[in-house]
Design a protein around this motif. Structure first.
Motif, PDB file in Angstrom:
ATOM      1  N   VAL A 329       0.677  -1.260  -0.127  1.00 53.47           N
ATOM      2  CA  VAL A 329      -0.027   0.310  -0.128  1.00 53.47           C
ATOM      3  C   VAL A 329       0.950   1.206  -0.173  1.00 53.47           C
ATOM      4  O   VAL A 329       1.534   1.499   1.012  1.00 53.47           O
ATOM      5  CB  VAL A 329      -0.922  -0.116   1.027  1.00 53.47           C
ATOM      6  CG1 VAL A 329      -1.942   1.098   1.407  1.00 53.47           C
ATOM      7  CG2 VAL A 329      -1.801  -1.163   1.223  1.00 53.47           C
ATOM      8  N   SER A 330       0.619   2.098  -0.899  1.00 49.48           N
ATOM      9  CA  SER A 330       1.700   3.390  -1.190  1.00 49.48           C
ATOM     10  C   SER A 330       1.192   4.373  -0.502  1.00 49.48           C
ATOM     11  O   SER A 330       2.100   5.513  -0.085  1.00 49.48           O
ATOM     12  CB  SER A 330       1.855   3.652  -2.511  1.00 49.48           C
ATOM     13  OG  SER A 330       0.701   4.083  -2.967  1.00 49.48           O
ATOM     14  N   ASN A 331      -0.005   4.568  -0.036  1.00 51.93           N
ATOM     15  CA  ASN A 331      -0.409   5.780   0.715  1.00 51.93           C
ATOM     16  C   ASN A 331      -1.385   5.172   2.018  1.00 51.93           C
ATOM     17  O   ASN A 331      -2.119   5.878   2.289  1.00 51.93           O
ATOM     18  CB  ASN A 331      -1.503   6.372  -0.224  1.00 51.93           C
ATOM     19  CG  ASN A 331      -2.519   5.653  -0.803  1.00 51.93           C
ATOM     20  OD1 ASN A 331      -2.734   4.312  -0.438  1.00 51.93           O
ATOM     21  ND2 ASN A 331      -3.355   6.136  -1.152  1.00 51.93           N
ATOM     22  N   ALA A 332      -0.499   4.358   2.753  1.00 53.70           N
ATOM     23  CA  ALA A 332      -1.115   4.165   4.172  1.00 53.70           C
ATOM     24  C   ALA A 332      -1.344   5.436   4.900  1.00 53.70           C
ATOM     25  O   ALA A 332      -0.485   6.264   5.074  1.00 53.70           O
ATOM     26  CB  ALA A 332      -0.099   3.178   4.865  1.00 53.70           C
ATOM     27  N   GLU A 333      -2.555   5.535   5.465  1.00 48.69           N
ATOM     28  CA  GLU A 333      -2.911   6.709   6.128  1.00 48.69           C
ATOM     29  C   GLU A 333      -2.155   7.121   7.342  1.00 48.69           C
ATOM     30  O   GLU A 333      -1.681   8.290   7.490  1.00 48.69           O
ATOM     31  CB  GLU A 333      -4.498   6.755   6.332  1.00 48.69           C
ATOM     32  CG  GLU A 333      -4.981   7.922   7.238  1.00 48.69           C
ATOM     33  CD  GLU A 333      -6.437   7.698   7.643  1.00 48.69           C
ATOM     34  OE1 GLU A 333      -7.152   8.775   8.392  1.00 48.69           O
ATOM     35  OE2 GLU A 333      -7.075   6.576   7.313  1.00 48.69           O
ATOM     36  N   ILE A 334      -1.774   6.105   8.000  1.00 49.89           N
ATOM     37  CA  ILE A 334      -0.723   6.291   9.155  1.00 49.89           C
ATOM     38  C   ILE A 334       0.500   7.151   8.767  1.00 49.89           C
ATOM     39  O   ILE A 334       1.149   7.741   9.634  1.00 49.89           O
ATOM     40  CB  ILE A 334      -0.590   4.993  10.052  1.00 49.89           C
ATOM     41  CG1 ILE A 334       0.281   5.139  11.317  1.00 49.89           C
ATOM     42  CG2 ILE A 334       0.439   4.125   9.231  1.00 49.89           C
ATOM     43  CD1 ILE A 334       0.083   3.920  12.154  1.00 49.89           C
ATOM     44  N   PHE A 335       0.998   6.982   7.623  1.00 46.85           N
ATOM     45  CA  PHE A 335       2.081   7.635   7.251  1.00 46.85           C
ATOM     46  C   PHE A 335       1.710   9.094   6.799  1.00 46.85           C
ATOM     47  O   PHE A 335       2.741   9.768   5.985  1.00 46.85           O
ATOM     48  CB  PHE A 335       3.053   7.136   6.405  1.00 46.85           C
ATOM     49  CG  PHE A 335       3.660   5.875   6.900  1.00 46.85           C
ATOM     50  CD1 PHE A 335       4.228   5.735   8.161  1.00 46.85           C
ATOM     51  CD2 PHE A 335       3.763   4.550   6.151  1.00 46.85           C
ATOM     52  CE1 PHE A 335       4.915   4.671   8.975  1.00 46.85           C
ATOM     53  CE2 PHE A 335       4.367   3.387   6.989  1.00 46.85           C
ATOM     54  CZ  PHE A 335       4.886   3.368   8.344  1.00 46.85           C
ATOM     55  N   ASN A 336       0.706   9.438   6.632  1.00 46.67           N
ATOM     56  CA  ASN A 336       0.292  10.768   5.961  1.00 46.67           C
ATOM     57  C   ASN A 336       1.096  12.163   6.477  1.00 46.67           C
ATOM     58  O   ASN A 336       1.380  12.677   5.715  1.00 46.67           O
ATOM     59  CB  ASN A 336      -1.241  11.135   6.149  1.00 46.67           C
ATOM     60  CG  ASN A 336      -2.232  10.390   4.902  1.00 46.67           C
ATOM     61  OD1 ASN A 336      -1.619   9.660   4.042  1.00 46.67           O
ATOM     62  ND2 ASN A 336      -3.518  10.575   5.301  1.00 46.67           N
ATOM     63  N   GLN A 337       1.407  12.116   7.911  1.00 46.03           N
ATOM     64  CA  GLN A 337       2.036  13.077   8.380  1.00 46.03           C
ATOM     65  C   GLN A 337       3.534  13.238   7.679  1.00 46.03           C
ATOM     66  O   GLN A 337       3.725  14.253   7.540  1.00 46.03           O
ATOM     67  CB  GLN A 337       2.057  13.155   9.835  1.00 46.03           C
ATOM     68  CG  GLN A 337       2.776  14.252  10.488  1.00 46.03           C
ATOM     69  CD  GLN A 337       2.455  14.385  11.890  1.00 46.03           C
ATOM     70  OE1 GLN A 337       2.065  13.483  12.779  1.00 46.03           O
ATOM     71  NE2 GLN A 337       3.173  15.417  12.529  1.00 46.03           N
ATOM     72  N   TYR A 338       3.934  12.104   7.732  1.00 43.80           N
ATOM     73  CA  TYR A 338       5.474  12.077   7.162  1.00 43.80           C
ATOM     74  C   TYR A 338       5.580  12.543   5.867  1.00 43.80           C
ATOM     75  O   TYR A 338       6.416  13.307   5.276  1.00 43.80           O
ATOM     76  CB  TYR A 338       5.989  10.650   7.145  1.00 43.80           C
ATOM     77  CG  TYR A 338       6.682  10.311   8.387  1.00 43.80           C
ATOM     78  CD1 TYR A 338       7.847  10.677   8.808  1.00 43.80           C
ATOM     79  CD2 TYR A 338       5.989   9.235   9.187  1.00 43.80           C
ATOM     80  CE1 TYR A 338       8.657  10.383  10.017  1.00 43.80           C
ATOM     81  CE2 TYR A 338       6.789   8.826  10.427  1.00 43.80           C
ATOM     82  CZ  TYR A 338       7.773   9.194  10.771  1.00 43.80           C
ATOM     83  OH  TYR A 338       8.475   8.828  11.876  1.00 43.80           O
ATOM     84  N   ARG A 339       4.429  12.209   4.892  1.00 46.87           N
ATOM     85  CA  ARG A 339       4.471  12.680   3.599  1.00 46.87           C
ATOM     86  C   ARG A 339       3.995  14.231   3.149  1.00 46.87           C
ATOM     87  O   ARG A 339       4.231  14.668   2.404  1.00 46.87           O
ATOM     88  CB  ARG A 339       3.094  11.660   2.698  1.00 46.87           C
ATOM     89  CG  ARG A 339       3.731  10.217   2.637  1.00 46.87           C
ATOM     90  CD  ARG A 339       2.930   9.460   1.724  1.00 46.87           C
ATOM     91  NE  ARG A 339       1.478   9.440   2.088  1.00 46.87           N
ATOM     92  CZ  ARG A 339       1.090   8.304   2.749  1.00 46.87           C
ATOM     93  NH1 ARG A 339       1.881   7.280   2.913  1.00 46.87           N
ATOM     94  NH2 ARG A 339      -0.223   8.130   3.296  1.00 46.87           N
ATOM     95  N   SER A 340       3.356  14.589   4.255  1.00 46.60           N
ATOM     96  CA  SER A 340       3.140  16.070   4.367  1.00 46.60           C
ATOM     97  C   SER A 340       4.275  16.839   4.554  1.00 46.60           C
ATOM     98  O   SER A 340       4.355  18.142   4.251  1.00 46.60           O
ATOM     99  CB  SER A 340       2.113  16.567   5.191  1.00 46.60           C
ATOM    100  OG  SER A 340       2.391  16.307   6.491  1.00 46.60           O
ATOM    101  N   ILE A 341       5.550  16.385   5.067  1.00 44.43           N
ATOM    102  CA  ILE A 341       6.589  17.083   5.311  1.00 44.43           C
ATOM    103  C   ILE A 341       7.807  17.170   4.141  1.00 44.43           C
ATOM    104  O   ILE A 341       8.112  15.833   3.486  1.00 44.43           O
ATOM    105  CB  ILE A 341       7.539  16.396   6.390  1.00 44.43           C
ATOM    106  CG1 ILE A 341       6.596  16.241   7.787  1.00 44.43           C
ATOM    107  CG2 ILE A 341       8.685  17.333   6.912  1.00 44.43           C
ATOM    108  CD1 ILE A 341       7.135  15.475   8.904  1.00 44.43           C
ATOM    109  N   PRO A 342       8.011  18.090   3.784  1.00 45.26           N
ATOM    110  CA  PRO A 342       8.799  18.158   2.196  1.00 45.26           C
ATOM    111  C   PRO A 342      10.293  17.595   2.744  1.00 45.26           C
ATOM    112  O   PRO A 342      10.675  17.436   3.527  1.00 45.26           O
ATOM    113  CB  PRO A 342       9.313  19.729   2.327  1.00 45.26           C
ATOM    114  CG  PRO A 342       8.109  20.522   3.292  1.00 45.26           C
ATOM    115  CD  PRO A 342       7.707  19.687   4.329  1.00 45.26           C
ATOM    116  N   ALA A 343      10.533  16.537   1.632  1.00 47.95           N
ATOM    117  CA  ALA A 343      11.451  15.750   1.840  1.00 47.95           C
ATOM    118  C   ALA A 343      12.403  15.980   0.596  1.00 47.95           C
ATOM    119  O   ALA A 343      12.108  16.375  -0.366  1.00 47.95           O
ATOM    120  CB  ALA A 343      11.069  14.253   1.909  1.00 47.95           C
ATOM    121  N   ILE A 344      13.752  15.738   0.856  1.00 48.42           N
ATOM    122  CA  ILE A 344      14.753  15.821  -0.266  1.00 48.42           C
ATOM    123  C   ILE A 344      14.797  14.452  -1.288  1.00 48.42           C
ATOM    124  O   ILE A 344      15.513  14.504  -2.233  1.00 48.42           O
ATOM    125  CB  ILE A 344      16.029  16.369   0.036  1.00 48.42           C
ATOM    126  CG1 ILE A 344      16.742  15.442   1.050  1.00 48.42           C
ATOM    127  CG2 ILE A 344      15.887  17.714   0.712  1.00 48.42           C
ATOM    128  CD1 ILE A 344      18.280  15.859   1.549  1.00 48.42           C
TER     129      ILE A 344
END
Length: 536
Positions: A329-344
């Motif tokens: 699952v590429s978009n697991a809800e539990i990791f939403n906060q991490y995905r909202s943080i800008p990453a390099i």
């Protein structure tokens, strides 16, 4: 007497083990135990002058022991001038382990070979060590300086119970070979997260897995252990058979016997989704907040597994979050906060378990000087952020150390992990009564030169002292020390609590009354104190 005759009785020992009501009686005779294995010590040339198990010089004792093993087992023994010996010393993860020079290397192929080695060690007084994967970060953990190093490399079978509910895994396997053997059956087990980590030390020390929020730690998913005891007898320890030994082996390390088979409950082989998401220092506060929130929500979605590393690389302070989901699952809800943080950078992708451990192996380079050093504290966001800031402020102190790469890694022992530690009679770790998640602050560092050892150790110790003092000041400190990350200056058994330590000592006295695994196998973490006393 010919060698084939000497070892002809080896298969009888398992039956003897089942028939014995006392593992080692007061009148136990090493000579008689060897005879039960088909080994007549009077027929071994190297033992002609030995009459018992009195104190002997290490050099003489180990010469006799290694010559005896060579007489009995031939090519299973490697001496310092051989290719087999260099294959052993050159294949450790840390340079500190590679530097150890045993008198000989013994590669048993079956459990009764191991029994013979333990008994010959007792007869001669030569110390020994046992190696599964050899992934410890300090000298002598799984190799015996001047002694017998037992290398389980050839005991690498992986078999399945008829109903496929249990996989029997030999101690010569690492997690790549174990997972690779089970994958064609659509199965896996609860095991390690990097390819070269051996099954042995990992399971005996606890074992954090990708699946630990679902099933608990690896030690909580062992159906039974096949164990060579100090008397050479072989027993199978489970919840119903030798349950005290079964409990002790789930976190108690190498203090009770040499495990020659790990019988692990199987799970369906997953396709996972995960990888590393990397952040700049400006995002550290948000990253710590996300890490805490995911840890606190492990019961909501136990398919999520995470750890976060903080380091400086190429002049940039970075956070690397390894985010793993046990479904594709590429978009697991539990990791939403991490995905909202800008990453390099973000390397997340679908991976089989085999692919995942191969990928993570690149994050754990071998052939370097290494140290691990953890502490534990109650999960607290303010404290976690303070730890990161303190670590980053101290990094300039390591600027002059060639090749140095200090890292701190955050992992959480979550509520579902803690609940699963009560399964099958519980484990020895002393964590099952915790009511809030536990934060493991884990320091890792590699560097180039032995001349910098004391500098690195002093730096890590200074940092550990600071974060320990702060945790105590805030009322967060936890005595628990995760054995699989512990430094040679730590005493994990003491961190399990007084009651569990006393219970472990009682189990050891029952199965090893002469303290063979405390004295003749002195490496790694014993029941009474750290392997090395600090000198600074």
């Amino acid at each position: 007497m010919r060698v084939s005759t000497l070892i002809s009785g080896l298969s009888s020992i398992s039956g003897l083990a089942l028939a014995q009501t006392t593992i080692e009686p007061e009148d136990f005779s090493v000579v008689d135990a060897l005879a039960d294995l088909g080994v007549d010590v009077t027929e071994i040339p190297a033992l002609e002058t030995f009459s018992g198990i009195e104190t002997r010089s290490t050099d003489k004792a180990c010469a006799a022991a290694c010559e005896s093993l060579s007489f009995l087992f031939g090519s299973k023994i490697s001496n310092p001038s051989s290719t087999g010996y260099s294959n052993f010393t050159d294949s450790f993860w840390s340079v500190q382990q590679e530097e150890v020079q045993p008198r000989c290397v013994f590669r048993p192929s079956k459990n009764t070979d191991v029994s013979t080695a333990v008994l010959l060690s007792r007869f001669t007084g030569c110390h020994f060590a046992a190696r599964s994967g050899g992934h410890a970060a300090f000298s002598g953990a799984s190799s015996a300086p001047g002694g017998i190093s037992i290398w389980f490399k050839d005991m690498d079978a992986v078999t399945l119970k008829e109903d496929k509910s249990v996989a029997s895994i030999g101690p010569g396997n690492n997690w790549l070979t174990a997972y690779s053997a089970l994958e064609p059956y659509g199965l896996a087990v609860i095991g390690g997260r990097a390819a070269s980590i051996g099954v042995g030390g990992f399971l005996l020390g606890g074992g954090i897995s990708y699946h630990s929020n679902l099933y608990g730690w690896a030690c909580d998913n062992v159906e039974s252990f096949e164990v060579v005891t100090a008397s050479g007898l072989i027993v199978t320890a489970s919840e119903k058979s030798f349950p005290d030994l079964y409990w002790a082996l789930r976190g108690g390390g190498n203090n009770f016997g040499l495990v020659t088979k790990y019988n692990l409950y199987t799970i369906p082989a997953p396709t996972l989704y995960g990888g590393a998401r990397i952040f700049m220092e400006t995002e550290f506060g948000d990253v710590v907040n996300a890490w805490v929130n995911v840890a606190n929500n492990a019961s909501v979605d136990p398919h999520a597994q995470q750890y976060v590393a903080f380091l400086s690389n190429s002049g940039m302070n970075l956070a690397t979050a390894e985010l793993t989901y046990t479904k594709n699952v590429s978009n697991a809800e539990i990791f939403n906060q991490y995905r909202s943080i800008p990453a390099i950078s973000d390397t997340a992708s679908p991976k089989t378990l085999v692919e995942y451990v191969e990928y993570l192996e690149t994050e754990n380079p071998s052939g370097l000087r290494e140290i691990y050093w953890p502490i534990s504290a109650a999960l607290d966001e303010d404290y976690a952020l303070w730890v990161v800031e303190t670590f980053m402020s101290m990094l300039p102190e390591m600027a002059g150390v060639s090749g140095a790469q200090p890292v701190i890694i955050f992992q959480a022992i979550t509520e579902p992990m803690l609940q699963n530690m009560k399964n099958f009679g519980g484990n020895a770790l002393g964590l099952e009564d915790k009511t809030v998640p536990v934060h493991i602050v884990h320091v890792s560092c590699w560097w180039d030169n032995a001349s910098d050892d004391e500098t690195v150790y002093a730096f890590v110790h200074k940092f550990i002292d600071k974060v320990t003092e702060q945790a105590k000041t805030l009322g967060l400190f936890d005595e628990y020390v995760y054995m699989n990350y512990a430094s040679m200056f730590q005493d994990p058994i003491a961190g399990y609590g007084d009651a569990n330590k006393a219970r472990l000592q009682s189990v050891a006295k029952k199965y090893d009354p002469r303290e063979v695994f405390q004295t003749l196998q002195p490496g790694y973490f014993k029941l009474n104190g750290a392997p090395v006393t600090r000198t600074w």
